[in-house]
Design a protein around this motif. Structure first.
Motif, mmCIF file in Angstrom:
data_model
loop_
_atom_site.group_PDB
_atom_site.id
_atom_site.type_symbol
_atom_site.label_atom_id
_atom_site.label_comp_id
_atom_site.label_asym_id
_atom_site.label_seq_id
_atom_site.Cartn_x
_atom_site.Cartn_y
_atom_site.Cartn_z
ATOM 1 N N LEU B 159 -0.531 -21.010 -28.685
ATOM 2 C CA LEU B 159 0.884 -21.733 -28.808
ATOM 3 C C LEU B 159 0.892 -22.217 -30.237
ATOM 4 O O LEU B 159 1.968 -22.297 -30.915
ATOM 5 C CB LEU B 159 0.667 -23.323 -28.055
ATOM 6 N N ALA B 160 -0.173 -22.438 -31.051
ATOM 7 C CA ALA B 160 -0.152 -22.584 -32.416
ATOM 8 C C ALA B 160 0.388 -21.404 -33.270
ATOM 9 O O ALA B 160 1.475 -21.511 -33.941
ATOM 10 C CB ALA B 160 -1.366 -22.983 -33.174
ATOM 11 N N MET B 161 0.116 -20.158 -32.772
ATOM 12 C CA MET B 161 0.792 -19.005 -33.431
ATOM 13 C C MET B 161 2.128 -18.737 -33.216
ATOM 14 O O MET B 161 3.191 -18.445 -33.860
ATOM 15 C CB MET B 161 0.101 -17.635 -32.816
ATOM 16 N N LEU B 162 2.651 -19.508 -31.821
ATOM 17 C CA LEU B 162 3.915 -19.434 -31.318
ATOM 18 C C LEU B 162 4.838 -20.166 -32.258
ATOM 19 O O LEU B 162 5.695 -19.821 -32.987
ATOM 20 C CB LEU B 162 4.073 -19.896 -30.131
ATOM 21 N N ALA B 163 4.227 -21.484 -32.430
ATOM 22 C CA ALA B 163 4.929 -22.375 -33.659
ATOM 23 C C ALA B 163 5.070 -21.672 -34.871
ATOM 24 O O ALA B 163 6.015 -21.793 -35.397
ATOM 25 C CB ALA B 163 4.261 -23.650 -33.517
ATOM 26 N N ILE B 164 4.046 -21.222 -35.299
ATOM 27 C CA ILE B 164 4.024 -20.595 -36.808
ATOM 28 C C ILE B 164 4.950 -19.301 -36.697
ATOM 29 O O ILE B 164 5.806 -19.174 -37.544
ATOM 30 C CB ILE B 164 2.755 -19.955 -37.016
ATOM 31 N N VAL B 165 5.053 -18.531 -35.845
ATOM 32 C CA VAL B 165 5.941 -17.437 -35.751
ATOM 33 C C VAL B 165 7.541 -17.894 -35.749
ATOM 34 O O VAL B 165 8.349 -17.343 -36.652
ATOM 35 C CB VAL B 165 5.723 -16.369 -34.426
ATOM 36 N N GLU B 166 7.649 -18.707 -35.062
ATOM 37 C CA GLU B 166 8.948 -19.504 -34.879
ATOM 38 C C GLU B 166 9.462 -19.978 -36.202
ATOM 39 O O GLU B 166 10.412 -19.919 -36.604
ATOM 40 C CB GLU B 166 8.941 -20.590 -33.729
ATOM 41 N N ARG B 167 8.504 -20.904 -36.990
ATOM 42 C CA ARG B 167 8.790 -21.381 -38.194
ATOM 43 C C ARG B 167 9.157 -20.409 -39.272
ATOM 44 O O ARG B 167 10.030 -20.289 -39.933
ATOM 45 C CB ARG B 167 7.500 -22.154 -38.596
ATOM 46 N N SER B 168 8.268 -19.049 -39.131
ATOM 47 C CA SER B 168 8.528 -18.250 -40.100
ATOM 48 C C SER B 168 9.737 -17.355 -39.885
ATOM 49 O O SER B 168 10.297 -16.760 -40.589
ATOM 50 C CB SER B 168 7.241 -17.188 -40.199
#
Lengths: 245, 548
Positions: B159-168
C-alpha cells in the motif's frame, strides 16, 4: 486442532476485499497534502531501509531454510516451524526487494533496465542477485509441482541458487550506496561463515540418500510404539497405511 | 478423514481420527471418541448405555470387580482378532456399538467398570496426547502467525508503494516535505565533466538579469529560475562586486543549475558575477537553493542568507544528502569572526604537495591578503583540506567546502578534476594544474598560477591571521603588505613558500617581534629569497610527521 489444509483458500475472502478497500483509501489519501507528506516520508524511509530489510529477510530466509533441512539437531516440529519462518521471511524479502527496486527507480537512482539487466559494478551485483532470487522464489512457489513430478533434484538444484543469490545481495548491499558500519559488515560476514559451515555440514551429512516417504508410510513407523501392539499388528498397520493412502 | 495431501499432514494427523486405529483400540476406549459416540447415539440405540455410563459415577466403586475380566482381556488377542478382519468390517466395527460390551449378561454392571477404567486410562495414556495437542496447536499457531505477519507486512508495504507510485505519477508541486524527488544526477548522466559546462548554463544566452519569462508557465521553469537567481545575485552581491571590481555596473551573473528534483520544484546550483576584463579582483560567487510552489513560483536564496539555510535544510534527500546539506548550511552560516578559528580547525595546508616550495604572490588590489596566488613547483594543485568539491563559472573555479563551514577556492585551474559537484575530496587530492585561464573573467595572466582564496557564505575571508600549511599570514605596514610568518621566518610576496602540510597553526604562534622589524623591510624584496630558503629548509624535517 485447527491447521490449515492445503485445500483451503490461502486467504479468507474478506482479506481481498479489505485490501482493495485499503488500496482505494490509500489512492485517495495520497492525493491530499498530508497524504503526500506521508507518502514522501514513506518513500524516503523505504529508499533508505528497504534494501536493508531485504537483506535481513533474505538472510533469515536462507538461515531458516537451511535449518528446516537439518536433521541432526532439530526435531520434526522445530523443522516445521523453521519452514514456516522460511516462508514468511521469503515473502518479506520479495516484498522488500520489490519496494527497494521501485523506490530506487522512481527516485532516479537506477535506470529501469538495471532491474533486470546486470552490468559491471555494485548495482550490477544487486541486479544479478535479484535475477537469481526470482528463480529461487519461482521454484519455492512451485515446489509442490516439482515434488509431484518426482524430480526433487531439479527443484533442489534450482532452489540452491539461493546460496549464490544471497551472498551476491550482501556484496551489493555492502558495496553500493552508503558505506556500511563495521559491525554491519562483521555481522554479514559472520552470517555468511555460519551458513557456509551449515551448508558444508549438510552436504556431508546428507550424502545418504533421503528416503522419500509417502503419507501412509509416515504413520506406519511410529505405530508400534503407540499401540504397543505385537509384530503382526505393526505389520498390519503398515498395510493399512497403504490402504488409507 | 485420512488426509493424504502432504507428508506433514499425515505426520500430524491425530491417530484417534483414523478409523482403522480406532478399531484397533480396546472397545471401551473406542466408545469415548466423540464422533463415534455421536454416531452411535443417532443410530443404534446406545442411549441406554450412555445413561448407564453416567450412572457409573455413582455406583462405580462397589462394582469394579465386574470390570476386571474385561480389563484382563489381553490386548494382543484382541488386536490379532481385529487384524484378521478385512478393513471394511473393521471400519464398520468402529461405528457399531461395542459387540463385546453388549454380549455379556449384566449390562448395568459393565458400564461402571468402563467409567472407572476410563478415568484411569485417560489420566494415564491420554495426558501426553493432550500435551501433544497443545504443543502442536502452539506450534502451528506460531507458524500461522508468522505467515500472517509476513502477509500483513507485505500488504502494508504494498500500500505504501501504491501511494509512492501515485505521488510520482501525479508529480507536480506536491506539498510533502520530502517528495518523491529523484536526483537528476541519476546513474544515466553520471559522467565526468571536464572543462565544458555540462548542465544547463543559460547565463550566456539571455542578456539581462531582469529578462522575465513571458508568462508564468503552469509548472516550474528552469529558465525562469536562472533569471530569478541572476536578479537575486545582482541584488545581493552587486554592491560588493561593484566596490571590489571598481566598476559602476556588473555583468550578467553566470548561473549553473546544478541539480533539480525530478519534479523540478527543488533546485540547487551556483552563481557568480564575472570580473571585468581590466580587474584582478576576486570573483563574487555563491550557491543558490530554490524551491518552486504554485502560489509563489520560484523562491531563491543565495548562500549567506537565512533563507538559504531554510531551503537547503528542506532539500529532498534525492537532491542533496543530509550531510551535504548540513555542510552547506554551515558554510552559509559561518560568520567572519569565526573564520580564522575554522581555518585552524580544518588544519588547512597550502594547496600543493607538502614538503615542496612554491612562489607566493599577494593580491595587487584592495587588501593584499584578500587573495593569494601560487605558482611554480610541479604545477599540480591539491586540496588544502578535505571537504566537498563544487565548481563555479563553468568549471574553472573550484571550491571545497570544508567540515567547519569554511571553504577554499582555487581559481584559474588548467585541466580541473572531473569529480562531480558535491563529491568528497581528501586533503592533498589533485584538483588540477596551474594555468592562465580566467573562467570568471578578469585581467589576463602572464604565467600559470592558481588563485587561492578562503570563502564563507556571503563573501571571501581575508587571509590576515589565518594559518595555512604551518605558516601564518599577516598584513602589516602603512601601505599594507602581506607576508607569511612562522616563528622567526618570514616569506614576502614573490618568495618561495614551503608547504609544511596540515601542521596546526598553533605550533607557530604569531610573534609580534619579527612582525615589527619586518615591517620596514616589507617593500624590499631582497630578503625574501633567503627567508624562503630557510622556510624550505625548515619545512623538510617538519613535513614528515603531518604527511597525509
Amino acid at each position: 486442532m485447527k491447521t490449515r489444509s492445503s485445500d483451503d483458500p490461502l486467504l479468507p475472502s474478506w482479506v481481498l476485499r479489505a485490501v482493495i478497500v485499503g488500496a482505494l483509501a490509500v489512492l485517495a489519501g495520497a492525493a491530499t497534502p498530508p497524504g503526500a507528506a506521508l507518502a514522501g516520508g514513506a518513500q524516503s524511509f523505504l529508499s533508505y531501509y528497504a534494501g536493508v530489510f531485504t537483506l535481513l529477510a533474505l538472510t533469515a530466509a536462507v538461515v531458516f531454510g537451511l535449518l528446516a533441512t537439518d536433521r541432526l539437531i532439530l526435531g520434526i516440529r522445530q523443522r516445521v516451524v523453521a519452514q514456516a519462518a522460511h516462508r514468511a521471511a521469503s515473502v518479506l524479502a520479495f516484498t522488500f526487494v520489490v519496494a527497494h527496486l521501485l523506490v530506487k527507480v522512481l527516485g532516479g537512482l537506477a535506470a529501469p533496465a538495471q532491474i533486470v539487466v546486470p552490468a559491471v559494478g555494485p548495482v550490477g551485483l544487486g541486479t544479478l542477485a535479484f535475477d537469481l532470487l526470482l528463480v529461487v522464489l519461482a521454484t519455492g512457489a512451485l515446489r509442490a509441482r516439482f515434488a509431484r513430478r518426482a524430480r526433487p533434484w531439479v527443484w533442489r538444484t534450482l532452489h540452491s541458487l539461493a546460496y549464490v543469490s544471497w551472498p551476491l545481495g550482501i556484496a551489493h548491499g555492502l558495496t553500493a550506496g552508503r558505506a556500511a558500519a563495521p559491525w554491519v559488515t562483521l555481522s554479514y560476514v559472520l552470517c555468511l561463515g555460519a551458513v557456509a559451515l551449515a551448508v558444508l555440514t549438510r552436504s556431508i551429512a546428507g550424502v545418504r540418500p533421503r528416503q522419500v516417504r509417502r503419507a501412509g508410510e509416515d504413520v506406519a513407523a511410529p505405530a508400534p510404539l503407540r499401540t504397543r501392539g505385537t509384530a503382526p499388528a505393526a505389520r498390519a498397520a503398515g498395510a493399512r497405511g497403504e490402504a488409507v493412502r | 478423514m485420512a488426509r493424504t495431501d502432504t507428508t506433514h499432514d499425515a505426520f500430524w494427523s491425530k491417530p484417534g481420527k483414523e478409523p482403522w486405529r480406532a478399531a484397533q483400540q480396546p472397545p471401551e476406549r473406542r466408545r469415548k471418541r466423540q464422533p463415534q459416540r455421536r454416531r452411535a447415539r443417532g443410530g443404534l440405540g446406545t442411549g441406554v448405555r450412555n445413561t448407564d455410563a453416567r450412572g457409573a459415577d455413582v455406583r462405580g466403586t462397589d462394582l469394579r470387580d465386574g470390570a476386571r475380566p474385561r480389563a484382563a482381556d489381553t490386548r494382543a488377542t484382541r488386536a490379532t482378532r481385529e487384524d484378521l478382519k478385512p478393513l471394511d468390517t473393521r471400519l464398520l466395527d468402529a461405528r457399531l456399538p461395542d459387540p463385546h460390551g453388549s454380549v455379556p449378561p449384566p449390562p448395568p454392571a459393565v458400564p461402571p467398570a468402563h467409567g472407572a477404567r476410563r478415568h484411569g486410562a485417560r489420566r494415564a495414556s491420554r495426558a501426553p496426547h493432550v500435551r501433544d495437542r497443545r504443543a502442536r496447536r502452539s506450534l502451528f499457531g506460531a507458524s500461522d502467525r508468522m505467515g500472517t505477519g509476513a502477509m500483513v507486512l507485505s500488504v502494508v508495504v504494498g500500500l505504501a508503494m501504491l501511494a509512492i507510485v501515485e505521488r510520482s505519477l501525479l508529480g507536480g508541486p506536491a506539498t510533502g516535505p520530502n517528495r518523491q524527488a529523484g536526483a537528476e544526477r541519476g546513474l544515466a548522466d553520471r559522467r565526468p565533466r571536464d572543462g565544458a559546462p555540462a548542465r544547463s548554463r543559460p547565463s550566456a544566452a539571455p542578456p539581462g538579469p531582469a529578462a522575465p519569462a513571458p508568462a508564468a508557465p503552469p509548472g516550474p521553469d528552469l529558465r525562469r529560475l536562472a533569471a530569478d537567481v541572476r536578479v537575486a545575485t545582482v541584488n545581493e552581491r552587486g554592491p560588493a562586486a561593484r566596490a571590489e571590481y571598481g566598476v559602476p555596473s556588473v555583468r550578467t551573473p553566470l548561473v549553473t543549475v546544478d541539480r533539480t528534483s525530478r519534479d523540478r520544484t527543488w533546485a540547487f546550483g551556483t552563481t557568480a558575477i564575472p570580473v571585468p576584463a581590466g580587474s584582478r579582483a576576486v570573483p563574487q560567487i555563491a550557491f543558490f537553493a530554490a524551491r518552486w510552489t504554485v502560489r509563489d513560483g520560484w523562491r531563491t536564496a543565495l548562500s549567506g542568507t537565512p533563507a538559504f539555510t531554510a531551503i537547503a535544510a528542506g532539500l529532498p534527500a534525492a537532491v542533496m544528502s543530509a550531510g551535504e546539506g548540513r555542510a552547506l548550511v554551515r558554510f552559509s552560516a559561518l560568520s567572519a569572526g569565526r573564520a580564522p578559528a575554522a581555518a585552524a580547525a580544518d588544519r588547512l595546508m597550502l594547496p600543493w604537495r607538502a614538503g615542496t616550495a612554491w612562489a607566493m604572490d599577494t593580491a595587487d588590489f584592495g587588501r593584499p591578503l584578500s587573495a593569494l596566488s601560487f605558482s611554480g613547483g610541479d604545477g599540480v594543485v591539491r586540496a588544502a583540506a578535505g571537504g566537498r568539491l563544487y565548481r563555479f563559472c563553468g568549471a574553472g573555479l573550484l571550491m571545497i567546502v570544508h567540515d567547519s563551514g569554511l571553504a577554499s577556492a582555487y581559481d584559474g585551474l588548467h585541466a580541473p578534476t572531473a569529480l562531480r559537484d558535491g563529491s568528497a575530496v581528501g586533503r592533498g587530492d589533485v584538483l588540477g594544474r596551474t594555468g592562465t585561464a580566467r573562467p570568471c573573467g578578469g585581467a589576463p595572466l602572464t604565467h600559470a598560477q592558481v588563485g587561492f582564496t578562503l570563502r564563507r557564505g556571503d563573501g571571501s575571508v581575508p587571509l590576515d591571521g589565518v594559518g595555512l600549511g604551518g605558516w601564518v599570514f599577516r598584513e602589516t605596514g602603512a601601505p599594507p603588505a602581506g607576508r607569511a610568518e612562522r616563528g622567526p621566518l618570514q616569506v614576502l610576496p614573490g618568495g618561495l613558500l614551503a608547504n609544511l602540510g596540515p601542521v596546526p597553526a598553533a605550533t607557530a604562534p604569531p610573534d609580534p617581534a619579527p612582525t615589527g622589524d619586518a615591517g620596514d623591510a616589507g617593500d624590499d624584496p631582497s630578503p625574501a629569497p633567503e627567508a624562503s630558503a630557510d622556510g624550505a629548509a625548515a619545512g623538510a624535517p617538519l613535513d614528515k610527521e603531518p604527511e597525509q
